[in-house]
Motif scaffolding. Sequence first.
Motif, PDB file in Angstrom:
ATOM      1  N   UNK A 109      22.521  15.544  11.871  1.00 44.60           N
ATOM      2  CA  UNK A 109      23.772  15.666  11.116  1.00 44.60           C
ATOM      3  C   UNK A 109      24.783  14.605  11.506  1.00 44.60           C
ATOM      4  N   UNK A 110      24.614  13.993  12.687  1.00 48.00           N
ATOM      5  CA  UNK A 110      25.492  12.907  13.096  1.00 48.00           C
ATOM      6  C   UNK A 110      26.308  13.150  14.338  1.00 48.00           C
ATOM      7  N   UNK A 111      26.083  14.282  15.032  1.00 50.56           N
ATOM      8  CA  UNK A 111      26.855  14.555  16.253  1.00 50.56           C
ATOM      9  C   UNK A 111      26.614  13.464  17.292  1.00 50.56           C
ATOM     10  N   UNK A 112      27.678  13.071  17.983  1.00 53.35           N
ATOM     11  CA  UNK A 112      27.558  12.052  19.029  1.00 53.35           C
ATOM     12  C   UNK A 112      26.950  12.606  20.299  1.00 53.35           C
ATOM     13  N   UNK A 113      27.256  13.852  20.608  1.00 52.13           N
ATOM     14  CA  UNK A 113      26.780  14.486  21.834  1.00 52.13           C
ATOM     15  C   UNK A 113      26.359  15.909  21.507  1.00 52.13           C
ATOM     16  N   UNK A 114      25.144  16.281  21.883  1.00 48.27           N
ATOM     17  CA  UNK A 114      24.612  17.609  21.605  1.00 48.27           C
ATOM     18  C   UNK A 114      24.276  18.281  22.928  1.00 48.27           C
ATOM     19  N   UNK A 115      24.835  19.471  23.135  1.00 47.70           N
ATOM     20  CA  UNK A 115      24.700  20.173  24.412  1.00 47.70           C
ATOM     21  C   UNK A 115      24.053  21.531  24.182  1.00 47.70           C
ATOM     22  N   UNK A 116      22.974  21.796  24.927  1.00 49.49           N
ATOM     23  CA  UNK A 116      22.330  23.105  24.907  1.00 49.49           C
ATOM     24  C   UNK A 116      23.131  24.022  25.830  1.00 49.49           C
ATOM     25  N   UNK A 117      23.861  24.983  25.215  1.00 44.53           N
ATOM     26  CA  UNK A 117      24.736  25.823  26.032  1.00 44.53           C
ATOM     27  C   UNK A 117      23.970  26.800  26.906  1.00 44.53           C
ATOM     28  N   UNK A 118      22.669  26.924  26.695  1.00 47.71           N
ATOM     29  CA  UNK A 118      21.863  27.815  27.526  1.00 47.71           C
ATOM     30  C   UNK A 118      21.328  27.118  28.762  1.00 47.71           C
ATOM     31  N   UNK A 119      21.542  25.813  28.860  1.00 50.30           N
ATOM     32  CA  UNK A 119      21.027  25.044  29.989  1.00 50.30           C
ATOM     33  C   UNK A 119      22.176  24.396  30.748  1.00 50.30           C
ATOM     34  N   UNK A 120      22.151  24.486  32.058  1.00 53.75           N
ATOM     35  CA  UNK A 120      23.149  23.815  32.886  1.00 53.75           C
ATOM     36  C   UNK A 120      24.542  24.384  32.729  1.00 53.75           C
ATOM     37  N   UNK A 121      25.544  23.501  32.846  1.00 49.14           N
ATOM     38  CA  UNK A 121      26.953  23.876  32.792  1.00 49.14           C
ATOM     39  C   UNK A 121      27.584  23.169  31.594  1.00 49.14           C
ATOM     40  N   UNK A 122      27.650  23.831  30.432  1.00 49.46           N
ATOM     41  CA  UNK A 122      28.161  23.134  29.242  1.00 49.46           C
ATOM     42  C   UNK A 122      29.602  22.678  29.390  1.00 49.46           C
ATOM     43  N   UNK A 123      30.442  23.441  30.089  1.00 46.97           N
ATOM     44  CA  UNK A 123      31.838  23.031  30.264  1.00 46.97           C
ATOM     45  C   UNK A 123      31.914  21.730  31.056  1.00 46.97           C
ATOM     46  N   UNK A 124      31.138  21.634  32.120  1.00 50.97           N
ATOM     47  CA  UNK A 124      31.144  20.419  32.935  1.00 50.97           C
ATOM     48  C   UNK A 124      30.637  19.228  32.124  1.00 50.97           C
ATOM     49  N   UNK A 125      29.617  19.448  31.301  1.00 54.56           N
ATOM     50  CA  UNK A 125      29.074  18.368  30.498  1.00 54.56           C
ATOM     51  C   UNK A 125      30.096  17.906  29.455  1.00 54.56           C
ATOM     52  N   UNK A 126      30.800  18.844  28.835  1.00 49.18           N
ATOM     53  CA  UNK A 126      31.824  18.468  27.852  1.00 49.18           C
ATOM     54  C   UNK A 126      32.951  17.707  28.538  1.00 49.18           C
ATOM     55  N   UNK A 127      33.373  18.163  29.724  1.00 52.42           N
ATOM     56  CA  UNK A 127      34.434  17.466  30.460  1.00 52.42           C
ATOM     57  C   UNK A 127      33.976  16.079  30.908  1.00 52.42           C
ATOM     58  N   UNK A 128      32.686  15.915  31.161  1.00 53.16           N
ATOM     59  CA  UNK A 128      32.189  14.578  31.512  1.00 53.16           C
ATOM     60  C   UNK A 128      32.355  13.630  30.329  1.00 53.16           C
ATOM     61  N   UNK A 129      32.092  14.150  29.121  1.00 56.32           N
ATOM     62  CA  UNK A 129      32.210  13.334  27.915  1.00 56.32           C
ATOM     63  C   UNK A 129      33.675  13.116  27.552  1.00 56.32           C
ATOM     64  N   UNK A 130      34.492  14.154  27.719  1.00 56.64           N
ATOM     65  CA  UNK A 130      35.915  14.106  27.348  1.00 56.64           C
ATOM     66  C   UNK A 130      36.760  14.538  28.542  1.00 56.64           C
ATOM     67  N   UNK A 131      37.005  13.646  29.499  1.00 58.26           N
ATOM     68  CA  UNK A 131      37.708  14.028  30.737  1.00 58.26           C
ATOM     69  C   UNK A 131      39.094  14.624  30.492  1.00 58.26           C
ATOM     70  N   UNK A 132      39.775  14.222  29.432  1.00 60.97           N
ATOM     71  CA  UNK A 132      41.109  14.749  29.126  1.00 60.97           C
ATOM     72  C   UNK A 132      41.042  16.046  28.318  1.00 60.97           C
ATOM     73  N   UNK A 133      39.846  16.463  27.981  1.00 57.50           N
ATOM     74  CA  UNK A 133      39.675  17.653  27.167  1.00 57.50           C
ATOM     75  C   UNK A 133      39.464  17.311  25.699  1.00 57.50           C
TER      76      UNK A 133
END
Length: 343
Positions: free
Chosen positions: A199-223
């Motif tokens: 569909x065109x998403x830049x970053x796709x995160x499996x919320x059942x694996x690892x720490x999705x919040x940490x991964x999102x913050x890595x991509x977007x440090x300012x939120x």
Amino acid sequence: MKAIVYRATGDSSVLELADRGARDPGPGEVRVRIVVSAVNPTDWKSRRGTAPGEALPFPEVVPNQDGAGVVDAVGPGVEGLHIGDRVWVVLAAYQRADGGTAQEFTVLPAEQVFSLPESAGFDLGASLGVPAVTAHRALTIAEDGPRRLHPGALADTVVLVAGGAGAVGHAAIQLAKWAGAVVITTVSGPAKAALATAAGADHVIDYRAGDPAAEIRRIAPQGVDQIVEVAPAQNADLDLAVIRNRGSIAVYANNGGDQVSLDVRKHFSLNVRYQFVLLYTVGMPDVHAAAEDINAAIVDGALPVGETAGLPLHRFVLADTAAAHAAVEEGITGKVLIDVSAG
């Protein structure tokens, strides 16, 4: 003409194939020959009601809010629509007994009928409606964001789409990318990750694996600036962990529960805005604004459907509308379409 009707709430077995007369449009109305009808979760939820056998507001109801087809007749006072025009429709069954698209002809107020760009097929037209207009609204409610979408409208914006493999999530990814956003999406596994990527998403995160919040913050440090949320009860903690100051969370569904618990102090310290989105009651001005922007995105080639574009299509014929409803109710991934007449 052939139409699907139901006379009481219940499971998909209450849907019946019937013969009905096609009425002429009145003032401000158009009659559309439906080529493709679409099924959304809202369609089976309306059909099921709160209890089997629950009384309906009308003796019988034709289901399905979305569809695409050809204008067949035009009532007095209608401007901008003509016999032979290819169109898509929205909210066809809302507060109307005989407006749903699960029939060969439907008569609707002209304000709910929109021209379908020449580059778009009827499958795409039928796939718009509830998902695309909802996604547009969810992307245009931010305090610091735009009220309309166009290329560049979401430049320098990070958007998080929860459930990127769903129909609304798919449209939100496509519209946000068309408008220039960086798009992060969460999914429940590899198969859905592949669809969200398509569909065109830049970053796709499996919320059942690892720490999705940490991964999102890595991509977007300012939120993240905006969140398009399908499961607020399940995702409240994640959303709070990744939203930036003055960020917005648009909630369009209640997957995972009807009650949400929020930490008031943490939310008001970030000036977080929650906006709940229900297409039925957003008002026609917002629906029309969305339709204009959606058509512009179609012209730009930004809203394809099909498995290669991240939204698999599942086809049924009108007589099998009950099976189409059951497929959506059982959570099939992709878009369920009903072939009603020849294009």
